[in-house]
Design an enzyme around this catalytic site. Structure first.
Site, PDB file in Angstrom:
ATOM      1  CB  THR A 127       8.805   3.494  -0.830  1.00  0.00           C
ATOM      2  OG1 THR A 127       9.224   2.207  -0.834  1.00  0.00           O
ATOM      3  CG2 THR A 127       9.998   4.259   0.101  1.00  0.00           C
ATOM      4  CG  ASN A 222      15.472   1.362   1.160  1.00  0.00           C
ATOM      5  OD1 ASN A 222      15.787  -0.043   1.554  1.00  0.00           O
ATOM      6  ND2 ASN A 222      14.669   1.719   0.062  1.00  0.00           N
ATOM      7  CG  PHE A 263      23.793  -4.170   2.572  1.00  0.00           C
ATOM      8  CD1 PHE A 263      22.995  -5.467   2.477  1.00  0.00           C
ATOM      9  CD2 PHE A 263      23.692  -3.132   1.702  1.00  0.00           C
ATOM     10  CE1 PHE A 263      21.905  -5.496   1.551  1.00  0.00           C
ATOM     11  CE2 PHE A 263      22.728  -3.326   0.827  1.00  0.00           C
ATOM     12  CZ  PHE A 263      21.931  -4.302   0.926  1.00  0.00           C
ATOM     13  CB  CYS A 274      14.710   0.966  -3.623  1.00  0.00           C
ATOM     14  SG  CYS A 274      13.257   0.038  -4.158  1.00  0.00           S
ATOM     15  CE  LYS A 341      18.745  -6.565  -5.966  1.00  0.00           C
ATOM     16  NZ  LYS A 341      18.262  -6.867  -4.847  1.00  0.00           N
ATOM     17  NE  ARG A 348      12.395   0.456 -11.708  1.00  0.00           N
ATOM     18  CZ  ARG A 348      11.578   0.046 -11.117  1.00  0.00           C
ATOM     19  NH1 ARG A 348      10.423   0.823 -10.718  1.00  0.00           N
ATOM     20  NH2 ARG A 348      11.457  -1.123 -10.630  1.00  0.00           N
TER      21      ARG A 348
HETATM   22  P1  NAD Z   1       6.770  -0.557 -10.983  1.00  0.00           P
HETATM   23  O1  NAD Z   1       6.973   0.800 -11.631  1.00  0.00           O
HETATM   24  O2  NAD Z   1       7.459  -1.795 -11.289  1.00  0.00           O
HETATM   25  O3  NAD Z   1       5.206  -1.002 -10.636  1.00  0.00           O
HETATM   26  C1  NAD Z   1       4.215   0.019 -10.576  1.00  0.00           C
HETATM   27  C2  NAD Z   1       3.094  -0.358 -11.498  1.00  0.00           C
HETATM   28  O4  NAD Z   1       2.044   0.522 -10.976  1.00  0.00           O
HETATM   29  C3  NAD Z   1       3.036  -0.193 -12.774  1.00  0.00           C
HETATM   30  O5  NAD Z   1       2.837  -1.500 -13.486  1.00  0.00           O
HETATM   31  C4  NAD Z   1       1.960   0.634 -13.348  1.00  0.00           C
HETATM   32  O6  NAD Z   1       1.459   0.456 -14.437  1.00  0.00           O
HETATM   33  C5  NAD Z   1       1.391   0.523 -12.101  1.00  0.00           C
HETATM   34  N1  NAD Z   1       0.294   1.771 -11.944  1.00  0.00           N
HETATM   35  C6  NAD Z   1       0.330   2.852 -12.056  1.00  0.00           C
HETATM   36  N2  NAD Z   1      -0.699   3.848 -11.965  1.00  0.00           N
HETATM   37  C7  NAD Z   1      -1.716   3.020 -11.456  1.00  0.00           C
HETATM   38  C8  NAD Z   1      -3.098   3.165 -11.268  1.00  0.00           C
HETATM   39  N3  NAD Z   1      -3.495   4.358 -11.222  1.00  0.00           N
HETATM   40  N4  NAD Z   1      -3.681   1.984 -11.182  1.00  0.00           N
HETATM   41  C9  NAD Z   1      -3.244   0.909 -11.103  1.00  0.00           C
HETATM   42  N5  NAD Z   1      -1.935   0.593 -11.556  1.00  0.00           N
HETATM   43  C10 NAD Z   1      -1.047   1.734 -11.828  1.00  0.00           C
HETATM   44  O7  NAD Z   1       7.090  -0.028  -9.356  1.00  0.00           O
HETATM   45  P2  NAD Z   1       7.607  -0.949  -8.213  1.00  0.00           P
HETATM   46  O8  NAD Z   1       9.076  -1.312  -8.260  1.00  0.00           O
HETATM   47  O9  NAD Z   1       6.849  -2.395  -8.267  1.00  0.00           O
HETATM   48  O10 NAD Z   1       7.585  -0.219  -7.273  1.00  0.00           O
HETATM   49  C11 NAD Z   1       6.343   0.131  -6.542  1.00  0.00           C
HETATM   50  C12 NAD Z   1       6.335   0.762  -5.111  1.00  0.00           C
HETATM   51  O11 NAD Z   1       7.032  -0.020  -4.035  1.00  0.00           O
HETATM   52  C13 NAD Z   1       7.291   1.901  -5.233  1.00  0.00           C
HETATM   53  O12 NAD Z   1       6.972   3.050  -4.391  1.00  0.00           O
HETATM   54  C14 NAD Z   1       8.708   1.445  -4.831  1.00  0.00           C
HETATM   55  O13 NAD Z   1       9.565   2.353  -4.008  1.00  0.00           O
HETATM   56  C15 NAD Z   1       8.182   0.672  -3.689  1.00  0.00           C
HETATM   57  N6  NAD Z   1       9.229  -0.431  -3.343  1.00  0.00           N
HETATM   58  C16 NAD Z   1       9.865  -1.262  -4.626  1.00  0.00           C
HETATM   59  C17 NAD Z   1      10.873  -2.369  -4.168  1.00  0.00           C
HETATM   60  C18 NAD Z   1      11.471  -2.744  -5.404  1.00  0.00           C
HETATM   61  O14 NAD Z   1      12.511  -3.441  -5.140  1.00  0.00           O
HETATM   62  N7  NAD Z   1      11.106  -2.682  -6.813  1.00  0.00           N
HETATM   63  C19 NAD Z   1      11.130  -2.647  -2.995  1.00  0.00           C
HETATM   64  C20 NAD Z   1      10.216  -2.098  -1.799  1.00  0.00           C
HETATM   65  C21 NAD Z   1       9.503  -1.055  -2.208  1.00  0.00           C
END
Ligand code: NAD
Length: 456
Positions: A127, A222, A263, A274, A341, A348
């Site tokens: 995101t 969101n 919601f 998020c 949730k 987080r």
């Molecule tokens: P997360 O923290 O669970 O995972 C991120 C991963 O990226 C980690 O495993 C980290 O080690 C890895 N990483 C960091 N730097 C790296 C690099 N240089 N090379 C390879 N890997 C690397 O994050 P997430 O919850 O999966 O969210 C990721 C993105 O997706 C964010 O922008 C978030 O806003 C978005 N998003 C999350 C959700 C959700 O429900 N978690 C839903 C939609 C969108």
């Protein structure tokens, strides 16, 4: 298709397993060696229902592999999905350092691609604020003369039902500038769109737009959801003041097809990885562009207040006076639910963490339980609270039970057994899991959200 998925967290792992499930060859990449060791053994480092099974199936078939080295798969990849974190910076904006670091690495690794290879489609799935696709493009271009195109493809999955959301998307948003990029993305998602449509003719919709619109769509989605939650929380708080019942109000307004039923559940404030950070990032984008997003600013403020609502109910119930040091000293509370949730281990911005801080600062002792999130809480706050192996164990000798997360098992708990463990039949239910009339009939003192308190 051959797909690189960079970042193996909540989004990257689901995407990697989900693309493998569509018949693609997927290479998952992460910088965390310990995480990758687990993954290679088919053990997910996060809790997400159904994820372990998918990982194991496609690791075994060879459709899915993991590596520390992005260069391993770049030569013949059709697409590289960037799924790394975009945490909140101090000024509220999305911190793009991980995204841009990955872009630079992709750029450096591009030299491994044949000069006549077709353009690599680099996909922003993290995101990210408007304009990031252009920044990612610049970061890659600074390192290579090989062909590529940057596409924005925001992710809308919900933790707790992420596999289902990913395998059967209600829509896929693709921000791109060329028909070639769209055709690659369509091929990647074809099986999922077909599956979603087969389940529901309204699902599986495809939206091609320009990258800035795609980037803004994610934040706007969101923000809209957060706004609904905060609005219902405010209505719930008003219900308590005027003697109305939020459940009835919810039914009444949800039946309007212009509003819909989703919601509308009031609760103890939203958290998670998020909404809080995405709202701040959108507010920052608004400020930078001379548009104060006033409804959004109010949503954030309302949520800050709501996250204190349960602590306030506890303080009021026990007559805590402002200025009294440790007014809850000697009191013990069972706290059910730590994840932000149900059906996730993600803590987080979880409301439970703020509640723990509030009550502990008033001198209370807390014995906590969660079905998945306790290891994460232990890693974050250690022995500040006691951890119970079962929900009932948490209640043993406690003055009251507080519920912060809507795990379905809590709803099914035996009220008589709970009462048998507590010192008094007192409950603060942040998720409205029980009916006030039923609680009254059993002699409980029952505080919930948006419904009249029951004083047993
Ligand atoms: P997360 O923290 O669970 O995972 C991120 C991963 O990226 C980690 O495993 C980290 O080690 C890895 N990483 C960091 N730097 C790296 C690099 N240089 N090379 C390879 N890997 C690397 O994050 P997430 O919850 O999966 O969210 C990721 C993105 O997706 C964010 O922008 C978030 O806003 C978005 N998003 C999350 C959700 C959700 O429900 N978690 C839903 C939609 C969108």
């Amino acid at each position: 298709m051959r797909i690189l998925v960079i970042g193996s967290g909540y989004v990257g792992l689901v995407a990697a397993a989900g693309f493998a499930d569509s018949g693609h060859r997927v290479l998952g990449v992460d910088v965390d060696a310990a995480k990758l060791e687990k993954l290679k053994k088919g053990v997910s480092p996060i809790f997400e229902p159904g994820l372990d099974e998918l990982l194991q199936r496609y690791l075994a078939s060879g459709a899915l592999e993991f590596t520390l080295d992005i260069r391993q798969g770049i030569a013949d990849a059709d697409a590289a999905f960037i799924c790394v974190g975009t945490p909140q910076s101090e000024d509220g904006s999305a911190d793009l350092q991980y995204v841009l670091a990955v872009a630079a690495k992709i750029g450096q690794a591009m030299a491994l691609r044949p000069a006549d290879a077709r353009p690599l489609i680099v996909v922003d799935k993290s995101t990210v604020p408007v304009g990031t696709a252009a920044r990612v493009h610049a970061a890659i271009q600074a390192q290579t003369d090989r062909a590529f195109e940057v596409v924005s493809n925001p992710e809308f999955l919900r933790e707790g039902c992420a596999i289902d959301d990913f395998l059967f998307p209600d829509r896929v948003v693709v921000g791109c500038r060329t028909d070639f990029a769209e055709s690659v993305m369509k091929e990647i998602y074809a099986a999922k769109l077909a599956a979603a449509k087969a389940r529901n003719p309204e699902g599986g919709r495809w939206f091609r737009m320009d990258p800035p619109s795609a980037e803004l769509t994610k934040y706007a989605a969101n923000a809209m959801l957060a706004l609904r939650i905060s609005f219902m929380n405010e209505i719930a708080n008003l219900c308590e003041e005027v003697g109305a019942d939020v459940d009835q109000v919810k039914e009444g307004i949800g039946a309007d097809h212009r509003i819909g039923r989703h919601f509308l559940n009031p609760g103890p404030g939203f958290g998670g990885s998020c909404f809080p950070k995405d709202l701040q990032a959108l507010l920052k984008v608004g400020r930078e562009n001379g548009h104060a997003l006033m409804t959004l600013a109010t949503t954030v403020e309302a949520n800050r207040h709501q996250k204190q609502v349960l602590a306030l109910k506890v303080r009021t119930h026990y007559g805590c006076k402002a200025g009294t040091p440790a007014p809850l000293a000697g009191r013990r509370f069972a706290l059910w639910g730590l994840a932000f949730k149900a059906h996730t281990d993600d803590i987080r911005e979880a409301m439970a963490l703020e509640l723990i801080e509030s009550l502990a600062s008033l001198g209370a002792e807390l014995v906590v339980h969660d079905f998945e999130a306790m290891p994460n809480v232990k890693a974050k706050i250690g022995d500040r609270v006691r951890y119970a192996a079962t929900p009932l164990e948490a209640c043993e000798g406690a003055d009251a039970l507080i519920i912060a997360t809507e795990w379905p098992q809590y709803r099914e708990a035996d009220l008589q057994q709970i009462a048998g463990r507590l010192k008094a039949k007192v409950m603060f239910d942040g998720r409205n899991l029980f009916r006030p009339e039923a609680m009254k009939a059993c002699g409980w003192t029952y505080h919930s959200i948006g419904r009249m308190a029951v004083l047993g």
